[in-house]
Write an enzyme that holds these catalytic residues in place. Structure first.
Site, short mmCIF file in Angstrom:
data_model
loop_
_atom_site.label_atom_id
_atom_site.label_comp_id
_atom_site.label_asym_id
_atom_site.label_seq_id
_atom_site.Cartn_x
_atom_site.Cartn_y
_atom_site.Cartn_z
N ARG A 19 19.25 -20.56 -31.47
CA ARG A 19 19.82 -19.27 -31.86
C ARG A 19 19.04 -18.11 -31.25
NH1 ARG A 19 15.77 -16.73 -33.00
NH2 ARG A 19 14.39 -17.15 -34.76
N HIS A 26 11.30 -9.68 -38.18
CA HIS A 26 10.21 -9.69 -39.16
C HIS A 26 10.66 -9.24 -40.54
CE1 HIS A 26 6.86 -10.95 -36.74
NE2 HIS A 26 7.11 -10.04 -35.83
N ASP A 28 13.37 -11.40 -42.20
CA ASP A 28 14.11 -12.51 -42.79
C ASP A 28 13.29 -13.23 -43.85
OD1 ASP A 28 12.74 -13.07 -40.23
OD2 ASP A 28 13.20 -15.16 -40.67
N GLY A 129 9.34 -20.10 -25.17
CA GLY A 129 8.92 -18.75 -25.52
C GLY A 129 10.02 -17.72 -25.46
N GLY A 131 12.24 -17.08 -27.87
CA GLY A 131 12.66 -16.59 -29.18
C GLY A 131 13.92 -17.25 -29.69
N SER A 133 13.92 -20.25 -31.33
CA SER A 133 13.56 -21.14 -32.44
C SER A 133 13.93 -22.59 -32.16
CB SER A 133 14.24 -20.67 -33.75
OG SER A 133 13.61 -21.26 -34.87
N SER A 134 13.41 -23.09 -31.06
CA SER A 134 13.68 -24.49 -30.71
C SER A 134 13.07 -25.45 -31.73
CB SER A 134 13.13 -24.78 -29.31
OG SER A 134 11.74 -24.49 -29.24
N ASP A 180 16.98 -19.62 -39.33
CA ASP A 180 17.13 -20.44 -38.13
C ASP A 180 18.01 -21.66 -38.41
OD1 ASP A 180 15.36 -18.66 -36.97
OD2 ASP A 180 13.61 -19.90 -37.42
#
Length: 395
Positions: A19, A26, A28, A129, A131, A133-134, A180
């Site tokens: 996603r 900062h 959630d 890197g 962003g 959220s792997s 996420d």
């Protein structure tokens, strides 16, 4: 050939999208609203059930070491265990699968019992890197894989599934809030997921956050604390708690080295960002009643698109000026996006501390961006990628 055909017929392929968070940086994990969206980049797991308990885990990328582990009864004798090893003690990427197994055990295997054996091959297309959220997507994929292998996909709602994935990631020591996992599990094509809490009846989201912004100066900004911050003793006194109780509730979960905490600025960012999310969502909903006119150009003349871009710019200013979470390279890239006629651009990535920029730009302006970014892309240690989104949402 018959044996090979039988094995192939038992293979399941599990795909989980990663996603991007359009707005809500900062905030959630404080249960403020966010606007994530699942995208085409994904984690893919191929599952081959095994006749014996145990997991064989392999990644198509050689830098991820293959792992094999058994499911053994724990010392308390209450079922089976996967034995995750904390990263500081040498644990690796196999922990994501192990916590999924433990979450499944707690949810479905109340007593003793064996989990099904699994052979797993992991792949995917996720820029590091960026962003996206792997890590959360891998947990979601692992949980879904374990459920499929054990025949437990029926009767579990998407909401319950998100809760299970959250609990599994908590076992990794990550106190996630569900954004996420919800984005990966609840997403719809070409849509944002608006995650928000209910407010007092009679007030819209925007009214709630506007009132909170008005009240902040007299609550957290009094006596000059909007500029100089709050000391530990001042926070304890205002809380009405004992020093020990306050420390346990507010400070023990993470090391705190600062002597003053800028509560006013951080709260202002949280509420201001929430207001941006509420306004962004309201504008997006308006497209259902009056879609953007397809004028054959770049559709940048629609005032609503310009408003969405302005809200992204406001969000970037907030994360920079109030939360102090941007870095120089990202600031330069954000400026490049604006110079290239982006309708809006803001920082994202690397846990919210910035290694990428998300921008809203008509596809027709992509060549302009590439020209502007040419010099930027040769900065040592920096690479650039451009993802063009077509009319049907394809990447």
């Amino acid at each position: 050939m018959t044996h090979l055909s039988d094995r192939l017929s038992r293979i399941h392929v599990i795909r989980v999208p990663v996603r991007v968070n359009i707005l809500g940086e900062h905030i959630d994990y404080s249960l403020f609203p966010v606007l994530p969206a699942a995208i085409e980049q994904n984690i893919i797991v191929a599952l081959l059930p095994r006749s014996v308990p145990g997991v064989r885990l392999v990644n198509v990328l050689p830098r991820f070491t293959a792992s094999e582990f058994a499911l053994a009864p724990p010392a308390d004798g209450r079922g089976w265990d996967a034995g995750p090893v904390p990263p500081k003690q040498g644990g690796g990427w196999e922990n994501y699968v192990k916590v999924a197994l433990l979450g499944y055990r707690e949810r479905f295997v109340l007593g003793s019992g064996d989990g099904k054996g699994m052979g797993l091959l992991v792949s995917g297309v996720v820029p590091p890197g960026a962003g996206m959220s792997s890590s959360a997507a891998f947990v979601v994929a692992s949980v879904l894989t374990v459920l499929v292998a054990n025949g437990q996909t029926d009767g579990i709602s998407k909401g319950d599934f998100v809760g299970l994935a959250m609990a599994c990631e908590h076992r990794m020591g990550l106190r996630t809030d569900g954004m996420d996992q919800a984005a990966s599990a609840l997403c719809l094509p070409n849509s944002l997921v608006h995650l928000s809490c209910e407010h007092a009846q009679g007030l819209t989201d925007e009214q709630v956050y506007e009132k909170a912004l008005a009240d902040l100066p007299c609550v957290l900004g009094r006596d000059g604390r909007d500029g100089r911050g709050w000391t530990r003793d001042e926070m304890i006194e205002a809380s009405g708690m004992s020093a020990d109780a306050f420390t346990r509730a507010c400070l023990d979960f993470a090391p705190v080295r600062a002597t003053r905490l800028h509560l006013f600025k951080h709260a202002q960012h949280s509420v201001q960002e929430s207001l941006c999310v509420a306004r962004f969502a309201a504008v997006c909903r308006s497209f259902g009643d009056a879609p953007v006119a397809q004028n054959g150009d770049d559709n940048g003349d629609d005032a609503r698109l310009r408003e969405l871009g302005a809200l992204m710019n406001d969000a970037h200013a907030s994360i920079r000026d109030l939360y102090d979470a941007t870095v120089l390279v990202v600031e330069e890239l954000q400026a490049v996006c604006v110079k290239a006629c982006a309708l809006g651009a803001r920082q994202t990535g690397d846990g919210g501390w910035g290694r990428a920029v998300l921008w809203r730009m008509p596809v027709s302006r992509t060549p302009v961006f590439l020209d502007c970014a040419a010099a930027f892309a040769i900065i040592p240690g920096v690479s650039a990628g451009v993802y063009a989104v077509g009319d049907e949402g394809e990447i």
